[in-house]
Motif scaffolding. Structure first.
Motif, mmCIF file in Angstrom:
data_model
loop_
_atom_site.group_PDB
_atom_site.id
_atom_site.type_symbol
_atom_site.label_atom_id
_atom_site.label_comp_id
_atom_site.label_asym_id
_atom_site.label_seq_id
_atom_site.Cartn_x
_atom_site.Cartn_y
_atom_site.Cartn_z
ATOM 1 N N UNK A 75 6.515 -10.402 12.907
ATOM 2 C CA UNK A 75 7.612 -10.200 12.284
ATOM 3 C C UNK A 75 8.070 -8.666 13.145
ATOM 4 N N UNK A 132 17.716 -2.121 17.470
ATOM 5 C CA UNK A 132 17.055 -1.578 16.240
ATOM 6 C C UNK A 132 15.762 -3.029 15.530
ATOM 7 N N UNK A 133 14.464 -2.385 15.686
ATOM 8 C CA UNK A 133 13.847 -3.103 15.120
ATOM 9 C C UNK A 133 13.526 -3.163 13.435
ATOM 10 N N UNK A 134 14.114 -4.139 12.626
ATOM 11 C CA UNK A 134 14.418 -3.124 11.678
ATOM 12 C C UNK A 134 13.114 -3.975 10.328
ATOM 13 N N UNK A 135 11.909 -4.437 11.131
ATOM 14 C CA UNK A 135 11.364 -4.937 10.121
ATOM 15 C C UNK A 135 9.753 -4.598 10.640
ATOM 16 N N UNK A 148 10.608 -14.383 13.938
ATOM 17 C CA UNK A 148 9.639 -15.141 13.045
ATOM 18 C C UNK A 148 9.510 -15.612 14.014
ATOM 19 N N UNK A 199 18.062 -21.143 11.984
ATOM 20 C CA UNK A 199 18.196 -20.130 11.638
ATOM 21 C C UNK A 199 19.183 -18.579 12.000
ATOM 22 N N UNK A 200 20.051 -18.613 11.320
ATOM 23 C CA UNK A 200 20.720 -17.081 11.163
ATOM 24 C C UNK A 200 22.058 -17.397 10.891
ATOM 25 N N UNK A 201 22.443 -16.100 12.219
ATOM 26 C CA UNK A 201 24.527 -16.869 11.513
ATOM 27 C C UNK A 201 24.838 -17.260 12.588
ATOM 28 N N UNK A 229 21.972 -8.557 11.224
ATOM 29 C CA UNK A 229 20.699 -8.624 11.634
ATOM 30 C C UNK A 229 19.566 -10.149 11.356
ATOM 31 N N UNK A 230 19.042 -10.412 11.899
ATOM 32 C CA UNK A 230 18.125 -12.041 11.599
ATOM 33 C C UNK A 230 16.781 -11.196 12.117
ATOM 34 N N UNK A 231 16.003 -11.611 11.423
ATOM 35 C CA UNK A 231 13.888 -11.524 11.988
ATOM 36 C C UNK A 231 14.396 -12.674 12.674
ATOM 37 N N UNK A 279 18.344 -6.206 14.510
ATOM 38 C CA UNK A 279 19.554 -5.339 14.098
ATOM 39 C C UNK A 279 20.321 -4.060 15.359
ATOM 40 N N UNK A 332 26.829 -5.151 12.429
ATOM 41 C CA UNK A 332 26.430 -5.325 11.295
ATOM 42 C C UNK A 332 25.672 -6.680 10.907
#
Lengths: 336, 560
Positions: free
Chosen positions: A218, A253-256, A233, A159-161, A229-231, A222, A227
């Motif tokens: 989780x 950065x960890x954004x979750x 999981x 999953x992701x980009x 970001x991907x969780x 980031x 630009x």
């Protein structure tokens, strides 16, 4: 409302409209609100932001202007107890303010779709959810290796980009980096060289392929300047593919939300020239080659985990992943 | 007006006990009067607003400096978890239900809600749920955010998390019971002459809200129950260590919690649609468009939940689908904003407190709406997801939208509810402080998020300090802004100038009875003598020189 509009006020309205439009166009391009863009994809995203900012500025001026104007011009005069004109609607006007926004959001959608596709967001291999795989239970391989999901054609899915349509054509293989998020650090493993690092070093101008997993809870990986970001999981593998085009130091950065010290879960991304990157890579390989026997503690999330723990685990009946869990989430075990 | 009503009821022979008046004791009992329940809702939720605000104040104080030096990071996480939960489940949702409870039976000419006892049960669940939630502070409050994503929520203390779950389950139940009541009441209990398109717009928005509650909340309840099992008996529905899937929880959670955003804003769309025409002395512009756009928002609102999960376990094509639906929802919302502006345009606007809050609502909600369209775009959302940009966006919608709308409603209906006028000067001061404080607090957060400041952190990079200081200053201003309101409300409730039955010369039915209304609302079934927003008829029949007031008194005479 339908008072006769004389020529001079028509001109005023026209000029105000033109000024507002010009300002919106200028501000959309020159707002300076975003940090530097360190990849082509990031510049594309900034393009969307510019467009949206232009439209938003225009609408902002229109509505706030109407509100302010109304508050001043249509204020009830002292002693005037009568009502305003009984205008309950205007069908052409209503159609206009339904149709124009519809067209605008569709345009933004199409533009966003296009950019997302260019970024590789619709890459078949990187944009499908393989569903949860087993995790954390199995001993043996390093985390991640059992997470690979395969489609019927034995192709890798995550999953992701992923890769953009153009990048797929390119012969050059992307540089793979495995990213593991644990409370409260990112651990980067370079499978090609075996280097394990707490900071991310990448060569400029080369495709990067990050495979992202999480060891406990989780997290979200980031890169503000990219630009992206991907969780991360636990139980799934996610992916980000991009190409840095600007040498420099950027934040990771960890954004979750991942616990009490979520705020410190950040590190640095060094985008280096290919030579500098090679130099760093060599240094790391030498430094990490002979340390295992001497080290007091080795990170269990590195490639060497199974190797390192296998003999002990067998003797003690403890599986390596259990240990890893304990080490990875000190607060979790404390509060349990 | 009060004396008139008394005279008229006294003139009716068979009802001797109608003279009974509400005493303050009634408000502390299991009372089935929708007006008592409405005020119980509003006062209770306001108390929780003060608690949630105090928590926010502590958080902003901590964030004044980059290092965690005021509270421990762990405690900070408890603070924002409780702040979010309280503001959503114990302030905005119940406050909206409070207005609807008080106003809907009055607006449609009914004596009470369809199920009065159920209504009282729905209310009394709220203080229980609220106390349960606050009680979690004694056993270690939850610290996984109001979203409570597993696996983190399974690892951060069982007792607090379970109390949080139970509290959310209770509050959700209350919300469902309320929704059943609203739908039935609006559907079945309108005065016979009131067709669907004669309903005040608040009724439309509560219909849409109730539909969302009835469809969404059971799914949240399911998620909560499964999470409970994971937490207490060690099942692994959402726990990856046993092969469970944390993403499934996110889907279930947002299937409710995105519609919840509309559950929180639609009632206030309704309130604004009531407030603006009265104080602008003009019919609402495009009644049907506003009414039906509620339904459109409600329908589309059920199809956008995964936009909270663009960076999570959402496949690429689904990200595109949810981007498209999310973008589309801007259209019905835009229709409302344009229509409200057109309502004001050319009117005769009284810039009283209610109207100021109403216009402030449009102004601030607009910013939240514009940033909402931005975050709908997947590539841009990937950058700003889980950052302060989102914090700014959601506060512009929920504070700039819901809360300003709520205050507009309070200033508008306070005379009806209490029989006393609020002080205008203090009301305007309250507005000025709130509006400035709101923008000072939340506007800089957009930039913080764009620059790279993630949300839910007790400690941050020193480069972000200046903007954070501005936010903190703004939040103190917001704290101060509640003082004039509190003093004004309490003082006016006791000592305020007596309000007539219809101080605003409004046309909806609740203004056709005394202030506060008699116990069963109307002495006789009210007569629908005009549409809810037919202002300006005195201009139309210019030669008859009849003002709305004269028409109203005529109707009152007819009623008698």
């Amino acid at each position: 409302m339908r008072k006769t509009v004389n020529t001079s006020s028509r001109i005023t309205i026209l000029l105000t409209g033109i000024a507002a439009t010009l300002f919106s166009l200028w501000y959309g391009q020159n707002n300076g609100l975003l940090p530097v863009a360190a990849s082509e994809d990031a510049s594309q995203v900034d393009g969307i932001f510019s467009l949206m900012m232009t439209v938003a500025t225009g609408l902002f001026l229109l509505i706030q202007g109407a509100l302010l104007f109304s508050a001043i011009k249509f204020r009830r005069r002292k002693g005037d107890e009568t009502d305003g004109p009984p205008i309950a609607g205007n069908v052409p006007l209503e159609i206009a303010w339904t149709a124009i926004p519809t067209v605008m959001v569709l345009l933004i959608s199409v533009y966003s779709f296009d950019v997302y596709n260019t970024m590789g967001g619709l890459d078949r291999e990187a944009s499908q959810d393989p569903g949860p795989q087993k995790v954390s239970y199995r001993s043996g391989q390093h985390p991640g290796s059992e997470l690979l999901a395969f489609d019927p054609g034995q192709k890798y899915l995550a999953l992701g980009v992923g890769a953009s349509p153009q990048q797929k054509e390119e012969p050059e293989e992307p540089l793979p980096v495995e990213v593991n998020g644990i409370q409260y650090a990112w651990i980067f493993t370079y499978p090609d060289t075996g280097v394990v690092s707490g900071e991310l070093h990448l060569p400029v101008g080369r495709q990067i392929d990050l495979k992202i997993t999480a060891g406990d809870v989780l997290h979200a990986f980031w890169l503000p300047e990219f630009r992206l970001k991907q969780d991360a999981v636990p139980g799934r593998e996610t992916q980000l593919r991009f190409e840095p085009n600007r040498v420099g130091e950027y934040s990771v950065v960890c954004a979750e939300l991942c616990g009490a010290y979520h705020g410190v879960m950040k590190t640095t991304l060094h985008v280096q020239t290919p030579e500098e990157y090679e130099h760093w890579s060599q240094e790391q390989q030498i430094a990490q080659a002979d340390k295992l026997e001497n080290s007091v503690a080795a990170t269990p999330n590195s490639r060497s985990a199974s190797e390192f723990l296998a003999p002990y685990a067998e003797r003690m009946g403890v599986e390596s992943q259990t240990l890893e869990q304990l080490k990875a989430s000190p607060t979790a075990s404390a509060s349990n | 007006m009060t004396t008139q009503t008394e005279v008229s009821t006294g003139a009716q022979p068979p009802e001797p006990e109608v003279e009974k008046q509400r005493t303050w004791r009634d408000y502390f009992t299991f009372n089935t009067d929708h007006k008592v329940i409405g005020i119980q809702y509003l006062v209770t939720s306001f108390i929780f607003y003060l608690i949630g605000g105090a928590l926010a104040g502590v958080m902003r104080t901590e964030l004044a400096t980059p290092n965690p030096n005021f509270v421990q990071p762990e405690f900070y996480n408890r603070l924002f978890t409780m702040h979010g939960t309280i503001m959503i489940f114990l302030w905005i949702i119940p406050a909206g239900a409070g207005f609807a409870n008080y106003l809907i039976p009055l607006m449609i000419g009914a004596k009470d809600m369809a199920f009065p006892r159920l209504n009282a049960v729905a209310f009394w669940i709220i203080p229980i749920g609220g106390l349960l939630l606050l009680g979690s502070f004694f056993v270690g409050a939850p610290q996984a955010g109001w979203t409570s994503y597993p696996p983190l929520s399974l690892l951060t203390g069982k007792a607090g998390e379970e109390l949080w779950i139970l509290s959310v389950l209770l509050l959700g139940t209350s919300s469902i019971l309320g929704a059943i009541n609203f739908v039935t009441t609006i559907w079945k209990m309108r005065v016979p002459s009131m067709g669907w398109n004669d309903m005040p717009l608040l009724c439309w928005s509560m219909l849409a809200t109730s539909g969302l509650i009835l469809i969404g909340t059971p799914v949240l309840a399911a998620a909560m129950i499964l999470l409970s099992f994971d937490l207490i008996v060690g099942t692994t529905f959402f726990n990856p260590t046993g092969g469970g899937d944390p993403i499934v929880y996110q889907h279930m959670f947002w299937f409710y919690s995105h519609p919840a955003v509309y559950i929180m804003i639609l009632p206030f769309f309704g309130i604004i649609s009531e407030v603006l025409p009265v104080h602008a002395r003009k019919p609402i512009f495009a009644y049907r468009a506003i009414a039906y756009s509620n339904l459109a928002i409600s329908f589309l609102g059920l199809l956008v939940w995964a936009h909270h999960m663009f960076t999570s376990g959402t496949p690429g094509w689904l990200r595109m689908f949810f981007m498209a639906t999310t973008m589309l929802i801007a259209v019905p919302t835009g229709i409302k904003v344009f229509s409200w502006c057109a309502t004001l345009w050319g009117g005769k606007i009284s810039l009283n407190s209610s109207m100021l809050f109403g216009m402030g609502f449009i102004s601030a909600f607009l910013i939240g709406g514009l940033s909402g369209v931005m975050v709908a775009s997947v590539p841009f959302d990937i950058h700003v997801h889980d950052t302060y940009f989102i914090v700014a966006h959601l506060h512009y919608v929920l504070f700039g939208g819901s809360v300003l709308g709520l205050f507009a409603g309070i200033y508008h209906w306070f005379p009806k509810m209490t029989g006393h006028m609020l002080n205008e000067t203090w009301g305007r001061i309250h507005f000025a402080l709130t509006f400035i404080g709101l923008n000072l607090t939340f506007l800089p957060m957009h930039e913080l998020g764009l620059l790279g400041m993630n949300r839910r952190i007790a400690l941050y990079d020193a480069e972000f300090q200046l903007l954070n200081l501005v936010c903190t200053a703004g939040s103190y201003l917001l704290a101060v802004s509640t003082i004039p309101f509190l003093v004004n409300a309490i003082w006016s409730w006791i000592r305020g100038r007596q309000a007539s039955g219809n101080p605003w010369k409004a046309l909806t039915l609740e203004w056709q009875t005394s202030s506060p209304p008699a116990i069963e609302n109307f002495d006789e079934e009210p007569v629908l003598w005009s549409g809810p927003y037919d202002y300006g008829i005195d201009v139309l029949s210019a030669d008859s020189e009849e003002s709305v007031e004269e028409l109203l008194s005529e109707v009152q005479a007819d009623v008698r």
